[in-house]
Design a protein around this motif. Structure first.
Motif, short mmCIF file in Angstrom:
data_model
loop_
_atom_site.label_atom_id
_atom_site.label_comp_id
_atom_site.label_asym_id
_atom_site.label_seq_id
_atom_site.Cartn_x
_atom_site.Cartn_y
_atom_site.Cartn_z
N GLU A 9 59.15 41.65 42.50
CA GLU A 9 57.85 41.91 43.12
C GLU A 9 57.90 41.61 44.61
O GLU A 9 58.54 40.64 45.03
CB GLU A 9 56.83 40.96 42.46
N LYS B 181 43.12 49.59 39.39
CA LYS B 181 41.68 49.30 39.32
C LYS B 181 40.90 50.58 38.99
O LYS B 181 39.77 50.75 39.44
CB LYS B 181 41.16 48.65 40.63
N LYS C 71 48.72 31.21 44.61
CA LYS C 71 47.61 31.26 43.66
C LYS C 71 48.18 31.24 42.25
O LYS C 71 49.37 31.46 42.07
CB LYS C 71 46.77 32.52 43.89
N ARG D 75 49.25 32.69 39.16
CA ARG D 75 49.56 34.08 38.93
C ARG D 75 50.15 34.26 37.54
O ARG D 75 50.78 33.38 37.02
CB ARG D 75 50.56 34.56 39.99
N VAL E 247 50.08 46.29 48.73
CA VAL E 247 49.47 45.32 49.65
C VAL E 247 48.87 44.15 48.88
O VAL E 247 48.58 44.28 47.69
CB VAL E 247 48.37 45.99 50.52
N PRO E 248 48.66 43.00 49.54
CA PRO E 248 48.03 41.87 48.84
C PRO E 248 46.67 42.31 48.29
O PRO E 248 45.92 43.02 48.96
CB PRO E 248 47.85 40.83 49.94
N GLY E 249 46.39 41.95 47.05
CA GLY E 249 45.09 42.27 46.45
C GLY E 249 45.07 43.54 45.64
O GLY E 249 44.10 43.84 44.94
N VAL E 250 46.15 44.32 45.68
CA VAL E 250 46.16 45.59 44.94
C VAL E 250 46.23 45.35 43.43
O VAL E 250 45.84 46.19 42.63
CB VAL E 250 47.32 46.50 45.45
N GLY E 251 46.72 44.17 43.06
CA GLY E 251 46.79 43.85 41.63
C GLY E 251 48.21 43.71 41.10
O GLY E 251 48.43 43.83 39.89
N LYS E 252 49.16 43.42 41.97
CA LYS E 252 50.57 43.32 41.52
C LYS E 252 50.74 42.29 40.41
O LYS E 252 51.31 42.59 39.36
CB LYS E 252 51.49 42.94 42.69
N SER E 253 50.24 41.07 40.66
CA SER E 253 50.51 40.04 39.65
C SER E 253 49.75 40.33 38.37
O SER E 253 50.27 40.07 37.28
CB SER E 253 50.23 38.64 40.19
N THR E 254 48.56 40.90 38.46
CA THR E 254 47.80 41.22 37.25
C THR E 254 48.52 42.33 36.47
O THR E 254 48.67 42.25 35.24
CB THR E 254 46.36 41.67 37.62
N ALA F 150 44.77 47.36 35.27
CA ALA F 150 45.37 46.16 34.65
C ALA F 150 44.29 45.40 33.89
O ALA F 150 44.56 44.82 32.85
CB ALA F 150 46.00 45.28 35.72
N TYR F 151 43.04 45.46 34.38
CA TYR F 151 41.94 44.78 33.70
C TYR F 151 41.78 45.27 32.28
O TYR F 151 41.64 44.50 31.36
CB TYR F 151 40.64 45.04 34.46
N GLU G 23 39.02 51.84 36.66
CA GLU G 23 38.15 51.73 35.49
C GLU G 23 36.72 51.83 35.97
O GLU G 23 36.44 51.69 37.16
CB GLU G 23 38.41 50.43 34.71
P1 GDP Z 1 48.22 40.93 44.20
O1 GDP Z 1 47.86 40.17 45.44
O2 GDP Z 1 48.64 42.32 44.50
O3 GDP Z 1 49.18 40.21 43.31
O4 GDP Z 1 46.84 41.12 43.37
P2 GDP Z 1 46.26 40.28 42.14
O5 GDP Z 1 46.94 40.65 40.88
O6 GDP Z 1 46.19 38.85 42.49
O7 GDP Z 1 44.79 40.90 42.06
C1 GDP Z 1 43.89 40.84 43.14
C2 GDP Z 1 42.47 40.91 42.60
O8 GDP Z 1 42.26 42.17 41.98
C3 GDP Z 1 42.20 39.86 41.55
O9 GDP Z 1 40.90 39.38 41.71
C4 GDP Z 1 42.35 40.61 40.25
O10 GDP Z 1 41.58 40.05 39.23
C5 GDP Z 1 41.85 42.00 40.63
N1 GDP Z 1 42.43 43.06 39.79
C6 GDP Z 1 43.71 43.21 39.43
N2 GDP Z 1 43.88 44.31 38.64
C7 GDP Z 1 42.65 44.86 38.50
C8 GDP Z 1 42.14 46.00 37.80
O11 GDP Z 1 42.85 46.73 37.11
N3 GDP Z 1 40.81 46.26 37.93
C9 GDP Z 1 39.98 45.49 38.69
N4 GDP Z 1 38.71 45.83 38.74
N5 GDP Z 1 40.42 44.40 39.35
C10 GDP Z 1 41.73 44.08 39.25
#
Ligand code: GDP
Length: 369
Positions: free
Chosen positions: A189, A237, A141, A143, A98-105, A276-277, A239
């Motif tokens: 993706e 996420k 955004k 990415r 889902v959006p925000g899960v951290g795909k791009s990170t 991913a962080y 951690e």
């Molecule tokens: P996407 O919409 O699935 O591509 O998600 P993003 O990669 O844009 O990440 C959404 C938010 O989650 C951003 O603010 C990221 O910095 C944060 N995020 C991504 N990976 C992690 C992680 O491993 N840990 C934490 N705490 N936040 C993360």
């Protein structure tokens, strides 16, 4: 020009603006060297450029694939045809969530880890940007900051125009070009909120579902279909304080997956946590992909899946071609409106109306032959 806004009589005014210093060019000189200025590229130029890993030419060829112009499509198809023998050698990895899960990170960190170990990584996106919202879920955004400047990575946003079927076709074609250009890992993706994950699944070898730790609620809501498609689930996420919750969620997913029947591949989906962080367990994603590839190459499922995907392209292409031909036929266009009216007035059944239209269509084609 600047002098106009200062007082010319006051040489030492604080308002005096110094003459601008000439700035270095913003355009990458490598790009200028590679760019064939003003010259129309021939099909040979495109193919040679792609095979010699010229990213500018690869991008230009992808632009042709994405174009809806008939002449562009014609050239694109010839380039694809010529690149096909050099394709197929990458590992194609689908990532959804889902959006925000951290795909791009995750992709940023995973891709960078991979390029550091000598891989060349292409990232393509299938974005179900709805016609209604006109917005893009994936694209608006900044990415993948590290990967986007990595010389061994190539990131291309989703082709924006058209139906999901059209985007799927274009993405498959772009995969062929990226592989011919030497990318050995192709990441596709997509956002796991609709049909786009089914489309992404239909073109990759391995499908990773990213999840968050609130599995209790998620398990209720998540579509069973997505879980069934996943070859691995990573709870991102994980951690700090979140780690324990993520481990609990991982356990819940493992239990849920046990209830599913064994997959055709004979592979049991892996469930693990990652961050991913902190770059924790992101390598585990790649290790899992490798284990999967070894497993499925041994039992031939890897090749079977790719063959099935290819045969599906054949039937989908025929379907869409026939459909387009049918609906653009002038007799059909004329009579379908009548038929719709008759159905709504209860004068004819929809089945009979359909049969009549199909008969009209075939009679019209016969007449032309
Ligand atoms: P996407 O919409 O699935 O591509 O998600 P993003 O990669 O844009 O990440 C959404 C938010 O989650 C951003 O603010 C990221 O910095 C944060 N995020 C991504 N990976 C992690 C992680 O491993 N840990 C934490 N705490 N936040 C993360």
């Amino acid at each position: 020009m600047y002098d106009k806004i200062t007082n010319p009589n006051d040489k030492y005014s604080a308002l005096k603006v110094n003459a601008a210093i000439e700035q270095p060019s913003q355009v990458n000189s490598e790009f200028l060297k590679r760019h064939v200025k003003g010259k129309e590229l021939s099909i040979n130029d495109y193919v040679d450029g792609i095979l010699t890993k010229n990213r500018t030419i690869l991008s230009q060829a992808i632009t042709l694939i994405e174009s809806s112009r008939y002449d562009h499509q014609e050239i694109a198809q010839q380039i694809i045809e010529r690149c096909l023998p050099y394709s197929g050698k990458s590992i194609r990895l689908g990532i959804t969530g889902v959006p925000g899960v951290g795909k791009s990170t995750v992709i940023d960190v995973l891709g960078t880890n991979l390029t550091k170990t000598g891989h060349k990584v292409a990232v393509l996106a299938i974005d179900p940007s709805s016609e209604r919202s006109k917005g893009s879920i994936l694209g608006d955004k900044t990415r993948m900051e590290d990967l986007s400047t990595d010389p061994n990575a190539f990131i291309r946003p989703s082709p924006s125009a058209g139906s999901l079927g059209g985007v799927a076709r274009k993405t498959r074609e772009i995969i062929v070009l990226c592989e011919a250009a030497g990318f050995d890992v192709v990441i596709v993706e997509t956002v796991g909120v609709g049909q786009s994950e089914i489309v992404a699944h239909s073109m990759v070898d391995f499908f990773l579902l990213l999840q968050l730790s609130n599995a209790g609620d998620e398990l209720q809501g998540i579509k069973r279909g997505i879980m069934e498609m996943a070859d691995a689930i990573a709870i991102n996420k994980a951690e700090g304080e979140n780690k324990q919750k993520a481990e609990i969620a991982a356990g819940q997913y493992r239990n849920a997956l046990h209830l599913f029947p064994l997959t055709d591949s004979g592979w049991t989906p892996n469930v693990f946590t990652c961050s991913a962080y902190d770059n924790i367990n992101i390598d585990k994603i790649w290790e899992t992909v490798n284990e999967y590839v070894i497993h499925t190459k041994k039992n031939n499922y890897f090749y079977k899946r790719r063959n099935e995907q290819n045969l599906k392209i054949l039937s989908e292409s025929i379907d869409s071609h026939l459909k387009e031909n049918f609906y653009t036929n002038s007799i059909v266009k004329e009579r379908i409106i009548e038929a719709q009216k008759e159905i709504l007035d209860n004068k004819i059944s929809a089945y009979i109306a359909a049969q009549k239209l199909i008969n009209d269509y075939f009679n019209d084609i016969k007449k032309d032959n």
